[in-house]
Design a protein around this motif. Structure first.
Motif, PDB file in Angstrom:
ATOM      1  N   ASP A  25       0.834  -1.201   0.000  1.00 54.82           N
ATOM      2  CA  ASP A  25       0.000   0.000   0.000  1.00 54.82           C
ATOM      3  C   ASP A  25       0.868   1.250   0.000  1.00 54.82           C
ATOM      4  OD1 ASP A  25      -3.011   0.257   0.256  1.00 54.82           O
ATOM      5  OD2 ASP A  25      -2.650  -1.535   1.444  1.00 54.82           O
ATOM      6  N   GLY A  26       0.562   2.189  -0.928  1.00 61.96           N
ATOM      7  CA  GLY A  26       1.313   3.434  -0.982  1.00 61.96           C
ATOM      8  C   GLY A  26       2.718   3.298  -1.520  1.00 61.96           C
ATOM      9  N   GLN A  27       3.034   2.194  -2.160  1.00 59.16           N
ATOM     10  CA  GLN A  27       4.373   1.959  -2.707  1.00 59.16           C
ATOM     11  C   GLN A  27       4.379   2.189  -4.227  1.00 59.16           C
ATOM     12  OE1 GLN A  27       7.330  -0.175  -1.201  1.00 59.16           O
ATOM     13  NE2 GLN A  27       6.625   0.782   0.679  1.00 59.16           N
ATOM     14  N   PHE A  28       5.562   2.463  -4.741  1.00 56.48           N
ATOM     15  CA  PHE A  28       5.800   2.417  -6.177  1.00 56.48           C
ATOM     16  C   PHE A  28       6.207   0.997  -6.565  1.00 56.48           C
ATOM     17  CE2 PHE A  28       7.221   7.109  -6.788  1.00 56.48           C
ATOM     18  CZ  PHE A  28       5.905   7.483  -7.024  1.00 56.48           C
ATOM     19  N   LEU A  29       5.690   0.526  -7.675  1.00 57.17           N
ATOM     20  CA  LEU A  29       6.231  -0.648  -8.362  1.00 57.17           C
ATOM     21  C   LEU A  29       7.012  -0.147  -9.565  1.00 57.17           C
ATOM     22  CD1 LEU A  29       3.114  -3.014  -8.505  1.00 57.17           C
ATOM     23  CD2 LEU A  29       5.026  -3.138  -6.889  1.00 57.17           C
ATOM     24  N   LEU A 171      10.567  -4.060  -8.775  1.00 58.96           N
ATOM     25  CA  LEU A 171      11.128  -3.454  -7.579  1.00 58.96           C
ATOM     26  C   LEU A 171      10.007  -2.670  -6.912  1.00 58.96           C
ATOM     27  CD1 LEU A 171      14.421  -1.989  -9.066  1.00 58.96           C
ATOM     28  CD2 LEU A 171      14.301  -3.863  -7.415  1.00 58.96           C
ATOM     29  N   HIS A 172      10.121  -2.434  -5.615  1.00 60.74           N
ATOM     30  CA  HIS A 172       9.141  -1.567  -4.969  1.00 60.74           C
ATOM     31  C   HIS A 172       9.823  -0.707  -3.916  1.00 60.74           C
ATOM     32  CE1 HIS A 172       8.847  -4.053  -1.254  1.00 60.74           C
ATOM     33  NE2 HIS A 172       8.995  -5.079  -2.063  1.00 60.74           N
ATOM     34  N   CYS A 173       9.261   0.492  -3.722  1.00 57.17           N
ATOM     35  CA  CYS A 173       9.807   1.437  -2.755  1.00 57.17           C
ATOM     36  C   CYS A 173       8.697   2.401  -2.358  1.00 57.17           C
ATOM     37  CB  CYS A 173      11.000   2.199  -3.336  1.00 57.17           C
ATOM     38  SG  CYS A 173      10.578   3.343  -4.661  1.00 57.17           S
ATOM     39  N   PRO A 174       8.859   3.132  -1.245  1.00 58.03           N
ATOM     40  CA  PRO A 174       7.841   4.110  -0.862  1.00 58.03           C
ATOM     41  C   PRO A 174       7.619   5.140  -1.970  1.00 58.03           C
ATOM     42  CG  PRO A 174       9.342   3.710   0.966  1.00 58.03           C
ATOM     43  CD  PRO A 174       9.927   3.009  -0.225  1.00 58.03           C
ATOM     44  N   ALA A 175       6.357   5.512  -2.162  1.00 58.24           N
ATOM     45  CA  ALA A 175       6.013   6.451  -3.229  1.00 58.24           C
ATOM     46  C   ALA A 175       6.391   7.878  -2.863  1.00 58.24           C
ATOM     47  CB  ALA A 175       4.522   6.366  -3.521  1.00 58.24           C
ATOM     48  N   SER A 176       6.623   8.682  -3.886  1.00 57.92           N
ATOM     49  CA  SER A 176       6.879  10.106  -3.748  1.00 57.92           C
ATOM     50  C   SER A 176       5.700  10.864  -4.340  1.00 57.92           C
ATOM     51  CB  SER A 176       8.165  10.486  -4.492  1.00 57.92           C
ATOM     52  OG  SER A 176       8.185  11.859  -4.814  1.00 57.92           O
ATOM     53  N   GLU A 177       5.044  11.698  -3.525  1.00 60.20           N
ATOM     54  CA  GLU A 177       3.895  12.464  -4.022  1.00 60.20           C
ATOM     55  C   GLU A 177       4.295  13.371  -5.178  1.00 60.20           C
ATOM     56  OE1 GLU A 177       0.731  15.859  -2.475  1.00 60.20           O
ATOM     57  OE2 GLU A 177       1.634  14.498  -1.016  1.00 60.20           O
ATOM     58  N   ASP A 178       5.477  13.990  -5.082  1.00 58.05           N
ATOM     59  CA  ASP A 178       5.920  14.860  -6.169  1.00 58.05           C
ATOM     60  C   ASP A 178       6.018  14.098  -7.481  1.00 58.05           C
ATOM     61  OD1 ASP A 178       6.054  17.075  -4.545  1.00 58.05           O
ATOM     62  OD2 ASP A 178       8.197  16.894  -4.154  1.00 58.05           O
ATOM     63  N   LEU A 179       6.511  12.877  -7.428  1.00 58.24           N
ATOM     64  CA  LEU A 179       6.662  12.094  -8.652  1.00 58.24           C
ATOM     65  C   LEU A 179       5.306  11.616  -9.168  1.00 58.24           C
ATOM     66  CD1 LEU A 179       9.156  11.361 -10.295  1.00 58.24           C
ATOM     67  CD2 LEU A 179       9.143   9.111  -9.219  1.00 58.24           C
TER      68      LEU A 179
END
Length: 210
Positions: A25-29, A171-179
């Motif tokens: 949840d809330g991550q980037f793939l 890969l997955h990592c926490p999302a960036s709102e700016d991105l």
């Protein structure tokens, strides 16, 4: 093209804030080079919902040929004369391809300064609305401070996404709102990798998790 209350089972309970949440949840793939499905090659996806029932998210770096005035005309919200008179900011409101599922359906991912009865919180700062009220607000020059419209979405059955990650598909990592809301799409894939300190040339040796 359709806008209606979101009924995806992976979002069940979101309106009340008691939806069971998964670790994505809330991550980037971020797609790995070996991604076999061309629908997702070199994509960055924002995961809005992840639970044992499955996962739902939106591709953030695929262009859409349809414009916001096209959508307003299709929905009979304006006529051709009104379309010409729309302010530039409204005409240029970003429309992207959200994924291969229900490509005729529209969703607006947006900051939490706009809320309607049908808005669903997907993080502390980001909401999802799939009803016409937000389209009307945007067309009138109102609506949320940050937003993008996405046609279609990406969806996975229960356990499917976990299996793809285990097979080195993502890969997955926490999302960036700016991105998420950055309208510059051409290098968004590289910038998402940079959040993890990774360059594209390093990917073949990386595992499928952060």
């Amino acid at each position: 093209m359709a806008f209606s209350k979101l009924t995806d089972p992976t979002m069940a309970g979101s309106e009340r804030g008691d939806r069971e949440r998964g670790f994505l949840d809330g991550q980037f793939l971020i797609a790995m080079p070996g991604m076999f499905d061309q629908n997702f090659a070199r994509t960055v996806i924002y995961v809005c919902a992840h639970s044992p029932a499955g996962a739902m998210g939106f591709i953030l770096n695929r262009r859409q040929s349809i414009t916001f005035p096209d959508i307003l005309l299709h929905l009979d919200m304006i006529d051709q004369h009104d379309a010409i008179m729309l302010p530039q900011k409204t005409r240029e409101f970003p429309i992207q391809t959200g994924g291969p599922v229900e490509t005729g359906r529209g969703f607006v991912l947006h900051s939490d300064d706009y809320l309607s009865e049908s808005s669903i919180p997907v993080s502390e700062d980001i909401c999802l609305t799939a009803t016409l009220d937000i389209v009307r607000a945007i067309s009138a020059g109102g609506g949320p401070r940050r937003a993008t419209m996405l046609l279609g979405y990406a969806g996975w059955a229960g356990g499917q996404l976990e299996a793809e990650i285990a097979n080195n598909g993502w890969l997955h990592c926490p999302a960036s709102e700016d991105l998420i809301f950055d309208p510059k799409l051409d290098d968004k894939y590289e910038r998402a990798l940079a959040l993890m300190g990774i360059s594209p040339g390093m990917l073949s040796n990386e595992a499928g998790h952060a």
